[in-house]
Write an enzyme that holds these catalytic residues in place. Structure first.
Site, PDB file in Angstrom:
ATOM      1  N   CYS A 116       0.820  -1.226   0.000  1.00  0.00           N
ATOM      2  CA  CYS A 116       0.000   0.000   0.000  1.00  0.00           C
ATOM      3  C   CYS A 116       0.847   1.265   0.000  1.00  0.00           C
ATOM      4  CB  CYS A 116      -0.940   0.014   1.198  1.00  0.00           C
ATOM      5  SG  CYS A 116      -2.103  -1.345   1.183  1.00  0.00           S
ATOM      6  N   HIS A 256      -3.369   7.353   3.000  1.00  0.00           N
ATOM      7  CA  HIS A 256      -3.796   6.074   2.425  1.00  0.00           C
ATOM      8  C   HIS A 256      -5.178   5.722   3.005  1.00  0.00           C
ATOM      9  CE1 HIS A 256      -3.953   1.970   1.226  1.00  0.00           C
ATOM     10  NE2 HIS A 256      -3.676   1.473   2.411  1.00  0.00           N
ATOM     11  N   ASN A 286     -10.154   0.206  -0.061  1.00  0.00           N
ATOM     12  CA  ASN A 286      -8.687   0.218  -0.069  1.00  0.00           C
ATOM     13  C   ASN A 286      -8.199  -0.325  -1.417  1.00  0.00           C
ATOM     14  OD1 ASN A 286      -5.963  -0.179   0.343  1.00  0.00           O
ATOM     15  ND2 ASN A 286      -6.197  -1.228   2.317  1.00  0.00           N
TER      16      ASN A 286
HETATM   17  O1  UT7 Z   1      -3.852  -1.146   3.739  1.00  0.00           O
HETATM   18  C1  UT7 Z   1      -2.828  -1.794   4.363  1.00  0.00           C
HETATM   19  C2  UT7 Z   1      -2.950  -2.116   5.754  1.00  0.00           C
HETATM   20  N1  UT7 Z   1      -4.234  -2.609   6.185  1.00  0.00           N
HETATM   21  C3  UT7 Z   1      -4.864  -1.939   7.133  1.00  0.00           C
HETATM   22  O2  UT7 Z   1      -4.454  -0.868   7.537  1.00  0.00           O
HETATM   23  C4  UT7 Z   1      -6.070  -2.603   7.778  1.00  0.00           C
HETATM   24  C5  UT7 Z   1      -5.936  -2.557   9.286  1.00  0.00           C
HETATM   25  N2  UT7 Z   1      -7.005  -3.263  10.008  1.00  0.00           N
HETATM   26  C6  UT7 Z   1      -8.266  -2.817  10.033  1.00  0.00           C
HETATM   27  O3  UT7 Z   1      -8.609  -1.850   9.396  1.00  0.00           O
HETATM   28  C7  UT7 Z   1      -9.253  -3.522  10.955  1.00  0.00           C
HETATM   29  O4  UT7 Z   1      -8.548  -4.324  11.875  1.00  0.00           O
HETATM   30  C8  UT7 Z   1     -10.301  -4.397  10.192  1.00  0.00           C
HETATM   31  C9  UT7 Z   1     -11.238  -3.489   9.418  1.00  0.00           C
HETATM   32  C10 UT7 Z   1      -9.596  -5.356   9.262  1.00  0.00           C
HETATM   33  C11 UT7 Z   1     -11.135  -5.177  11.198  1.00  0.00           C
HETATM   34  O5  UT7 Z   1     -11.754  -4.287  12.132  1.00  0.00           O
HETATM   35  P1  UT7 Z   1     -11.625  -4.570  13.702  1.00  0.00           P
HETATM   36  O6  UT7 Z   1     -12.363  -3.495  14.385  1.00  0.00           O
HETATM   37  O7  UT7 Z   1     -10.154  -4.702  14.011  1.00  0.00           O
HETATM   38  O8  UT7 Z   1     -12.403  -5.919  13.854  1.00  0.00           O
HETATM   39  P2  UT7 Z   1     -11.908  -7.292  14.477  1.00  0.00           P
HETATM   40  O9  UT7 Z   1     -10.992  -7.992  13.542  1.00  0.00           O
HETATM   41  O10 UT7 Z   1     -11.429  -7.058  15.879  1.00  0.00           O
HETATM   42  O11 UT7 Z   1     -13.264  -8.101  14.543  1.00  0.00           O
HETATM   43  C12 UT7 Z   1     -14.315  -7.697  15.455  1.00  0.00           C
HETATM   44  C13 UT7 Z   1     -15.507  -8.611  15.258  1.00  0.00           C
HETATM   45  C14 UT7 Z   1     -15.142 -10.098  15.239  1.00  0.00           C
HETATM   46  O12 UT7 Z   1     -16.208 -10.795  15.862  1.00  0.00           O
HETATM   47  P3  UT7 Z   1     -16.107 -11.292  17.390  1.00  0.00           P
HETATM   48  O13 UT7 Z   1     -14.877 -12.176  17.449  1.00  0.00           O
HETATM   49  O14 UT7 Z   1     -15.954 -10.038  18.208  1.00  0.00           O
HETATM   50  O15 UT7 Z   1     -17.389 -12.018  17.606  1.00  0.00           O
HETATM   51  C15 UT7 Z   1     -15.109 -10.438  13.782  1.00  0.00           C
HETATM   52  O16 UT7 Z   1     -15.383 -11.798  13.549  1.00  0.00           O
HETATM   53  O17 UT7 Z   1     -16.097  -8.356  13.987  1.00  0.00           O
HETATM   54  C16 UT7 Z   1     -16.223  -9.576  13.265  1.00  0.00           C
HETATM   55  N3  UT7 Z   1     -16.089  -9.265  11.845  1.00  0.00           N
HETATM   56  C17 UT7 Z   1     -17.125  -8.940  11.063  1.00  0.00           C
HETATM   57  N4  UT7 Z   1     -18.440  -8.849  11.318  1.00  0.00           N
HETATM   58  C18 UT7 Z   1     -19.246  -8.484  10.302  1.00  0.00           C
HETATM   59  C19 UT7 Z   1     -14.948  -9.227  11.105  1.00  0.00           C
HETATM   60  N5  UT7 Z   1     -15.246  -8.884   9.842  1.00  0.00           N
HETATM   61  C20 UT7 Z   1     -16.585  -8.710   9.791  1.00  0.00           C
HETATM   62  C21 UT7 Z   1     -17.473  -8.332   8.758  1.00  0.00           C
HETATM   63  N6  UT7 Z   1     -18.792  -8.227   9.056  1.00  0.00           N
HETATM   64  N7  UT7 Z   1     -17.052  -8.060   7.517  1.00  0.00           N
END
Ligand code: UT7
Length: 329
Positions: A116, A256, A286
């Site tokens: 990225c 970004h 993204n």
């Molecule tokens: O571009 C290059 C670098 N990449 C980035 O900068 C991305 C960095 N990471 C992020 O932006 C975030 O970590 C994500 C958007 C990928 C994820 O968001 P988060 O707030 O960190 O969510 P999480 O992974 O902690 O998941 C929270 C909950 C989980 O459920 P439980 O375990 O709390 O029951 C996931 O299973 O959200 C669930 N979840 C979803 N639910 C509905 C994960 N993806 C989804 C989804 N829809 N698409």
């Protein structure tokens, strides 16, 4: 003799027509518009649907727009740098394919892989080539077909990514304009937390790698999030401090576009007011190396000659950095 700077003199961009919105995604996997909007800030993303087309297809369209706007001819170009993680082929380079499709015969052309951060790394490299005095018209692309490496059965990554391309034309100037400073970093210990596991020389494609979905993005979201916030906010502040730039000196901040919450952290570290931050994540998601040049393309009309612009990115590697630009026209 006054110093040669590399200044942006034209921009182009392209996003595919097909819009994959959160509602359609919700019919494909267990997710919702509400989750994606509040956690990431994305409403829709573009997907390249034309059969047998890759990243070069979008990059060429972006460059054709730039050529038409600026009156640039293919024979004028002497260097092409492409920031991409999704080249059409492992080899030859996407830059070679783009050069051929645009009818550019006499340019050095190669890809840079910094995920990225690819566009800001390519821009910094291109500026160095120009500062030597040997290169006069350089195309710098950020272009990605992220849908080609996205697993649409994985709700933790599929909603995040989209396709698109942006390009800038970089030329020499002796005015105090253009790329003024860059800070770029890498921490390879981050590599295992965000990667495409197979298809390279360590794990070539096999039936097993395909069955295990190892040809699509693997991301430990929370780990990457934490490092993206720390490093993008940190480096944006660092480049301002190093150059004695205060928030009121910054006309535009172009981060970004990976997650609106990461953008918020960069905004609060730099102190740049929201109305001067370029954000389009809700429309395109993204697009990896393409996010920043697509933002530049869309916001071009807002910029004035001499405007101070900070670009900042974070990506796989981990790679991250910031560029301070003075807008040229
Ligand atoms: O571009 C290059 C670098 N990449 C980035 O900068 C991305 C960095 N990471 C992020 O932006 C975030 O970590 C994500 C958007 C990928 C994820 O968001 P988060 O707030 O960190 O969510 P999480 O992974 O902690 O998941 C929270 C909950 C989980 O459920 P439980 O375990 O709390 O029951 C996931 O299973 O959200 C669930 N979840 C979803 N639910 C509905 C994960 N993806 C989804 C989804 N829809 N698409």
């Amino acid at each position: 003799m006054s110093k040669i700077h590399a200044v942006i003199t034209g921009v182009g961009g392209y996003v595919p027509e097909y819009v994959l919105d959160n509602h359609e995604l919700s019919t494909m996997m267990d997710t919702s518009d509400e989750w994606i909007t509040t956690r990431v800030g994305i409403k829709e993303r573009r997907i390249l649907k034309e059969p047998n087309t890759g990243t070069s297809y979008m990059a060429v369209k972006a460059a054709e727009g730039l050529f038409a706007k600026t009156g640039t001819k293919p024979e004028d170009i002497d260097l092409i740098l492409v920031g991409t993680t999704t080249p059409d082929y492992i080899f030859p380079s996407c830059a070679s394919i783009i050069a051929d499709k645009l009818g550019i015969k006499n340019a050095l052309a190669f890809d840079l892989q910094a995920a990225c951060s690819g566009f800001i790394v390519a821009l910094t490299n291109a500026a160095s080539f120009i500062e030597t005095g040997r290169y006069k018209k350089v195309l710098v692309f950020g272009a990605e077909k992220m849908s080609s490496i996205t697993n649409y059965d994985d709700r933790t990554t599929a909603p995040l990514f989209g396709d698109g391309a942006g390009v800038v034309l970089l030329e020499p100037t002796t005015e105090e304009l253009g790329v003024m400073d860059s800070l770029l970093s890498t921490d390879g210990s981050g590599s295992k937390h965000l990667m495409l596991k197979a298809g390279g020389s360590a794990y070539p494609a096999s039936l097993e790698t395909i069955q295990k979905h190892e040809h699509t993005i693997y991301q430990e979201g929370q780990y990457v999030f934490k490092h993206a916030v720390t490093n993008m906010a940190g480096v944006s502040g660092d480049i301002m401090d190093k150059n004695n730039l205060k928030s009121e000196d910054i006309n535009w901040l172009i981060p970004h576009q990976a997650n609106l919450r990461i953008i918020d952290a960069v905004v609060s570290r730099t102190g740049v007011p929201y109305e001067r931050v370029i954000i389009n994540i809700e429309k395109y998601g993204n697009t990896s190396a393409a996010t920043i040049p697509i933002c530049i393309w869309e916001a071009e009309k807002k910029f004035k000659k001499g405007d101070n612009i900070i670009l900042t990115a974070f990506g796989a590697g981990f790679t991250w950095g910031a560029v301070w630009l003075k807008w040229g026209y």
